[in-house]
Every structure is written in C-alpha cells, then in structure tokens.
Scaffold this motif. Sequence first.
Motif, mmCIF file in Angstrom:
data_model
loop_
_atom_site.group_PDB
_atom_site.id
_atom_site.type_symbol
_atom_site.label_atom_id
_atom_site.label_comp_id
_atom_site.label_asym_id
_atom_site.label_seq_id
_atom_site.Cartn_x
_atom_site.Cartn_y
_atom_site.Cartn_z
ATOM 1 N N LEU A 1 9.046 36.432 32.609
ATOM 2 C CA LEU A 1 9.945 35.282 32.728
ATOM 3 C C LEU A 1 9.159 33.981 32.868
ATOM 4 N N MET A 2 8.131 33.992 33.704
ATOM 5 C CA MET A 2 7.365 32.773 33.934
ATOM 6 C C MET A 2 6.571 32.353 32.694
ATOM 7 N N GLU A 3 6.189 33.321 31.901
ATOM 8 C CA GLU A 3 5.442 33.009 30.677
ATOM 9 C C GLU A 3 6.263 32.154 29.720
ATOM 10 N N LEU A 4 7.583 32.241 29.832
ATOM 11 C CA LEU A 4 8.469 31.470 28.956
ATOM 12 C C LEU A 4 8.662 30.036 29.444
ATOM 13 N N ASP A 5 8.090 29.706 30.603
ATOM 14 C CA ASP A 5 8.119 28.358 31.162
ATOM 15 C C ASP A 5 9.536 27.788 31.258
ATOM 16 N N PRO A 6 10.456 28.536 31.873
ATOM 17 C CA PRO A 6 11.817 27.997 32.025
ATOM 18 C C PRO A 6 11.853 26.959 33.135
ATOM 19 N N PRO A 7 12.871 26.090 33.159
ATOM 20 C CA PRO A 7 12.989 25.128 34.265
ATOM 21 C C PRO A 7 13.420 25.777 35.568
ATOM 22 N N ARG A 8 14.039 26.962 35.469
ATOM 23 C CA ARG A 8 14.484 27.656 36.672
ATOM 24 C C ARG A 8 14.747 29.116 36.339
ATOM 25 N N VAL A 9 14.585 29.982 37.335
ATOM 26 C CA VAL A 9 14.919 31.393 37.197
ATOM 27 C C VAL A 9 15.841 31.763 38.347
ATOM 28 N N ASP A 10 16.824 32.609 38.066
ATOM 29 C CA ASP A 10 17.676 33.117 39.128
ATOM 30 C C ASP A 10 17.719 34.635 39.024
ATOM 31 N N PHE A 11 17.424 35.307 40.136
ATOM 32 C CA PHE A 11 17.510 36.757 40.195
ATOM 33 C C PHE A 11 18.848 37.144 40.817
ATOM 34 N N LEU A 12 19.551 38.061 40.167
ATOM 35 C CA LEU A 12 20.878 38.477 40.610
ATOM 36 C C LEU A 12 20.850 39.953 40.971
ATOM 37 N N LEU A 13 21.421 40.287 42.123
ATOM 38 C CA LEU A 13 21.579 41.695 42.465
ATOM 39 C C LEU A 13 22.684 42.290 41.606
ATOM 40 N N PRO A 14 22.512 43.517 41.111
ATOM 41 C CA PRO A 14 23.575 44.124 40.291
ATOM 42 C C PRO A 14 24.830 44.321 41.126
ATOM 43 N N HIS A 15 25.977 44.075 40.526
ATOM 44 C CA HIS A 15 27.224 44.170 41.277
ATOM 45 C C HIS A 15 27.504 45.615 41.668
ATOM 46 N N THR B 1 45.196 32.294 32.577
ATOM 47 C CA THR B 1 45.401 32.718 33.961
ATOM 48 C C THR B 1 44.248 32.222 34.829
ATOM 49 N N LEU B 2 44.584 31.922 36.077
ATOM 50 C CA LEU B 2 43.608 31.423 37.042
ATOM 51 C C LEU B 2 43.220 32.566 37.970
ATOM 52 N N GLU B 3 41.938 32.832 38.065
ATOM 53 C CA GLU B 3 41.467 33.952 38.864
ATOM 54 C C GLU B 3 40.386 33.513 39.840
ATOM 55 N N GLN B 4 40.134 34.389 40.805
ATOM 56 C CA GLN B 4 39.032 34.179 41.722
ATOM 57 C C GLN B 4 37.722 34.513 41.001
ATOM 58 N N VAL B 5 36.644 34.490 41.755
ATOM 59 C CA VAL B 5 35.334 34.709 41.170
ATOM 60 C C VAL B 5 35.301 36.018 40.375
ATOM 61 N N ASP B 6 34.654 35.964 39.229
ATOM 62 C CA ASP B 6 34.641 37.065 38.274
ATOM 63 C C ASP B 6 34.091 38.372 38.827
ATOM 64 N N SER B 7 33.105 38.274 39.716
ATOM 65 C CA SER B 7 32.451 39.493 40.196
ATOM 66 C C SER B 7 33.420 40.424 40.913
ATOM 67 N N LEU B 8 34.579 39.911 41.359
ATOM 68 C CA LEU B 8 35.554 40.758 42.035
ATOM 69 C C LEU B 8 36.089 41.866 41.138
ATOM 70 N N LYS B 9 35.910 41.716 39.836
ATOM 71 C CA LYS B 9 36.344 42.765 38.915
ATOM 72 C C LYS B 9 35.609 44.075 39.183
ATOM 73 N N THR B 10 34.487 43.983 39.902
ATOM 74 C CA THR B 10 33.736 45.177 40.264
ATOM 75 C C THR B 10 34.487 46.012 41.285
ATOM 76 N N ALA B 11 35.314 45.391 42.127
ATOM 77 C CA ALA B 11 35.929 46.080 43.265
ATOM 78 C C ALA B 11 37.053 47.022 42.831
ATOM 79 N N TYR B 12 38.075 46.467 42.223
ATOM 80 C CA TYR B 12 39.212 47.291 41.814
ATOM 81 C C TYR B 12 40.035 46.495 40.806
#
Length: 736
Positions: free
Chosen positions: A186-200, A272-283
């Motif tokens: 990732l760093m070799e690509l010289d991005p302006p920022r990196v974000d690591f996300l835990l899998p849902h 439709t208006l929904e809450q944060v997308d990651s909640l789709k992981t729950a049920y």
Amino acid sequence: MVPFREIVLKVHSRCDLACDHCYIYEHADQSWRTRPKALSDEAISWTALRLAEHAEKHALPSVSVILHGGEPLLAGPARLRRVCEELTRALDGVAALDLRIHTNGLQLSPRYLELFDEFGVRVGISLDGDKAANDRHRRFADGRSSHPQVLKAVALLGTDRWRHLNLGLLCTVDVANDPVAVHDALMELDPPRVDFLLPHATWDEPPPRPDGSPTAYADWLLTVFDRWDRQGRRVPVRLFASVLSTLSGGPGLTESLGLTPTDLVVVETDGTLEQVDSLKTAYEGAAATGFDVFTHTLDEVAAHPGVRARQLGLAGVGGTCRDCPVVRSCGGGLYTHRYRSGTGFDNPSVYCTDLEALVRGIEHRTAARSVPAAVADDGELRTEQHELTRLLLAGLHRELDGRGGDAWARAWELAGDVDRHPGALDGVLTHPYTRGWLLGALDALDEGGPDAALRPAARLAASVAAAVVRRGLDLAVPVPYEGGTLLLPTLGELRLTGAEPGGTAEVRPVEKGLLVRAGDGETHIPRPDEPGAGWRPVRRLGRDGAPDLAIDDLDPYRDCFDVPVPPRLGHGEAAEWTDRLARAWGLLRARAPEQAAAAAASLTTLTPVHGPGPAVGRHGLGALGVPLRAGSGELALLLLRGWRRARLRALLEVTDLYADDGLWTHPAPWRETPVPVSELLAGAYERTGLGAFDPDGAEAALRALDTLGRAAELTAGGKALLALLWEEADRDRHAR
C-alpha cells in the motif's frame, strides 16, 4: 439531535466484483435484490432537496456526500453528472459541498476523472494490499484476479493530472495475509491516506481467527503500526490517527472507533433512507428506518431510535464498556460489531479483546513521545507559559490591526528594540499579571467598547519602560498615564505632582534608578526598590529565610482572581502580613522541605486577597492570591495548596491532561456526588503530598488517585502526571 453532515448516496446497487467479504451481498440483509440498479432522477432531486433543507435548518457550514454502491462507477458518467449537478445546485449558497466516491477502481478512466475534476469529487479506492492479499477476497465472479486493474486505477489517480482528487486507499484486514507485505504494498503506491477496516462480523457470525488468538487482529494491526512508525509515518493511517488522537484527548476520527456521535445517513437507489450500511451484517432489515426522501425529512431520520442510539456517546455503550479505561479510544467498537441475537447491540464489540490490545499497544509504543515535557519539568512549563504570553501579545497586535494609534505603534516599535537585547523584555512579560492585561485587552476588542483599541498602548509602553529600567538600557520611553499616576509593572507606582491628570510621561533609566519627566516636572527615583517622593515600590518578601517573592498590591490587573483584592496595604498592615508569610515559609521548610523548595522556585508573586482560601485566576504562571487574614500556620498549608492549584492550571493551559468530551463522573472523597475528571484531578493534585499539614486531605488524595487510574479520559500526559503523583504520595507516606 445531532444533524447529519454526511450522506452515503447509493448511485448503483450492483457490482462488477464478487468479493466474498462484502457486507452488502454476502451478509444477512439481502435487500439489494429488490432495489433498482441505478438511482432514479426523482430520487436524485429529492435527495438534493432534503440535504439542502437539512443543512439550512441546522446552519451547517459544510456537508459531505459519498457516492457509493455496489460499484458506483457502474452508474455511468451521465448519471453521475446528474447527481453532481443536482447536489451542487441545491447546496449553492447553503453549505459547502464535499463530494467523494468510493470505488473498486475497475471502471476508473480519464473520462470519469474529467467529470470528477469538474465537480471536485475525490476518489477513494478499495485495495487489500499486495496481489496475494487482494486476491484472497477481491475477485471477479469467475475467480479472476482484480489486482492488476485496480493497480492501473491507483496509478492513474496518482498522476500529477489527477492526484488532487486522490482520497486514498481502503484496506479490509485479513489476518491470514502478511501484515508487512500488505503495508509495504500500500505504501509503495504513495497514497495520500490509508484506512484499515476490520471485516464486518457479529457475535452470531464472529470473525475468523485461524490461530485461535483473541487478539489476532490487534497483533496484525500492531505489526503494521510498528512498520509504519519505523518508516516515519510517511502516509497518514486513519485508524492509527484516531487512536493517537483519543489518547491525546482529541476526538475519534472514524466511525469504527471513539465516541463521536454518528452523523451519517444512507440513501438507497430506491430513495429509502437507512442507517449505516454495515448494519446489514447483523440481520435482515437492521439498517431500515421506514423513511424515504420523497416523503420524509432528514430530521425525521435523525430522530429514529436506531440513529439516536449511535449518537449517545458514552451513554450509548454497555455497562461493561462504560467502565473500561480504553472506551474513549475504542468507543465500544463499531455499533454493528456489538450485535448478538437475543441481546441486540447491548454488548461489547466482537473485537473487544482486539480493540483493547490495539489501544494499549499503541499507547505503550508512543507514551514516551506523547507526554509533554512540561508535565515533569518546571523549566519547560515556564518556557511554554512564556511562549503563550508572547503569542497573546502578538495576537493582540494582530487584532489591533493599526487601530491602536501612534502610541501603540511607538510602544510596539520600542518593544522590538528592547527585545533585541536577550532576556530584557522577558522580565516583564513573565510577570503573571501581564497575562491578565493581554486577555482583558483582547476581550475589550471583542466587545468593541469605546477606546478599546486605544487603551492597550499604555500598558505595553509601561511594560517596555519597566524592562528598560530593569536592564539599564539607554532608551527614553513615552508612557501614557491616567489619574495622575504612572505604574511601571514589577517596579512600582509614581504619583505625578504638578502634571496634568492624564498625559504622557517619559521614562529613562539613570545610574541605578530612573528619571520621569511629565509636563514641566521631573522626578528622580534613585532606588526603585525603596519608597521616595511620590514613589511606591512593589514590596518583596525575601527575609527571615523566605523566598524573594514580589508582594504585588499595586498592579491594576491583579484583580484577576475569583475573590476581591484589597487596595494597597498600609505600611503597618503590609509589614504584619509579610511577617506572617515569612513564618509560614519557615514552617514549610521545616515540615515539607521538598514542597517548600518547589513552590519557592515556581512562585514569583503573592497578592493579598479577601476570602478564606488561596486564589488562582486569569494570570500567568507564578502568581498566587493569599488570604489577608490567615494566621501563619494556616498560611503554610494555603501556600502549598494554592501553589499546586496554580501549577496545575498553568499546565492545563499548555497541554491536555484529559479529554473533556464525555459524560463521565467519578466518586470523589471530598464530595457527596460524583464529579467530572477535571475536578477529581484538580482535587487530587492539590492534596497529594501534604500529609505533614493535612493528613486527611492526603488520604483523600490517595483514594482519588486510585479512581483516576481507572479513568478513561486521561491522556498520555495525564497518566504520566498520575504516575508522578503516586510517587509523590509514596514519598509523603514514608516521610510520615
């Protein structure tokens, strides 16, 4: 209600990859199957309208819209242009619009980037690291690798032509991947920022742990952190920046960590208006609100119980989390990751052990660099306090912006001349009541009263004159005065006889004294430390073994305390008061020699005040308001407690010892009701080490220190200070 400042706008609900860890297609909620592929014109228009009315109602300076999917680029340039045009038109003159798009990059081309450049759309690309890591999950439906095409997109976005649109890379963690290889790729690509996300994941469907380790994800991320740190943190990493921010008392910088209330809402392709997308992981239906952009306002969504639950900060996490010392940094983890059938979201995160290990690991690795030197070094504290005063003086000059008249301009010029002599101006700028003058002058400018821009010149000129006299510089300083009295800070006050009640006096050093000319009169003061014709010097303690402290009952800015100050003491009253002070210092030296020496090295100015206790106020380091009517035995304790109170206040002016953004309260031995951490720390600091004079207070301090050890609000600096207080308390107990 917390207004929404960010909208995730689903412009396309399908994807050209088949990532097996995707929360939209591979987890519990499968509502994508019933939704249109692309956002309709009507939904675009209503979304823009709802966002504009929400921003206007809440006076939001800016709003952010993230174009999302599925894969948003599948919507095509024409549809994306329509989205950008509608949003830009609706928000024009209402709020600044921050447009972003999160994509897998496969469709990215100059044609899209030309469009994004036109509307200022910044682009974030998902990439899980090197080819082996990325291919573990991010493949086409037929199993082909997407890695080469994603690299082409990243390279295109990284060119000089488009780099200003580059938002950075998003990487989903898989502990089966080599963390160093992922980091380096990732760093070799010289991005302006990196974000690591835990899998849902949830407690019903926990994350994979191939080796069974309860801290597998923390270990993986800490390996990345070590690599990133050793290489100089060349590229910002949002996950690490969030932990470092909260450890220093700042806010969380990502939804997945910290207690910052959520301000995000999702608009699906059907409006439709929904809450944060990651909640789709729950049920199934976990993200649903029952609202849509066609018939509901965003305020209605913000009032939804599910949204409100993620806006409660500390009150929104479970009891186990509220009592955890790292809760400010982890925030209980991502709301989705707390889900368990039967108990809903009222649980710690399924990554709880990882989050605690990650926060503590980063804290352990960075503590030495995160602790401000002023916490343990009084010399550094004096330096930082002096720098703060100089910054305030420069700020006052900037705020005046030429409105101070000729008197200010002349005084400012002379201050610069004097400052060329090393340390010459510092003797007056470090006088504690200089700070009170500067803050008062800045307040007056804010309030815009009459003559607010003209009055500061007199004090600056008087300070410059005092500095010239103290150093014996060959300069004549014009000093405006009022009421027939000329005050020279740190030196004394002169009653001008035969001169106009107001005007300008000229001050010049002569031999060991000074010469003052006002009108047709001239006053020679041969010794500024002794009374003379019309001259009242600043008295000093410095006798019978007491430290050489100024007894300042002259400076008009000594009224900065939270209790009244008496007028100048008469000779007899002053002699009697200073005699009691000298006896009090004798008691201090005999019974608490270390404390007495530290206080003598830190204090510079004592001012008599009315009231029962020691007083600190809006002044610089070194001043203390001391009760006029206390006996010598009582004064000994009051001097120590007041000195400690003043030092902590000075420390808090230059560093963060705790975060003040939560609703925590803690039991305090000296209160019947719980108190915030600010009061608990102040009370403990003031009482620690005073067992020779106040054994009950010292014992109460020990109990408070024990409570502080479990406080989540303390920063690295606060924890370092706590360790020093424990050391001091131990020495005090052994001495007793």
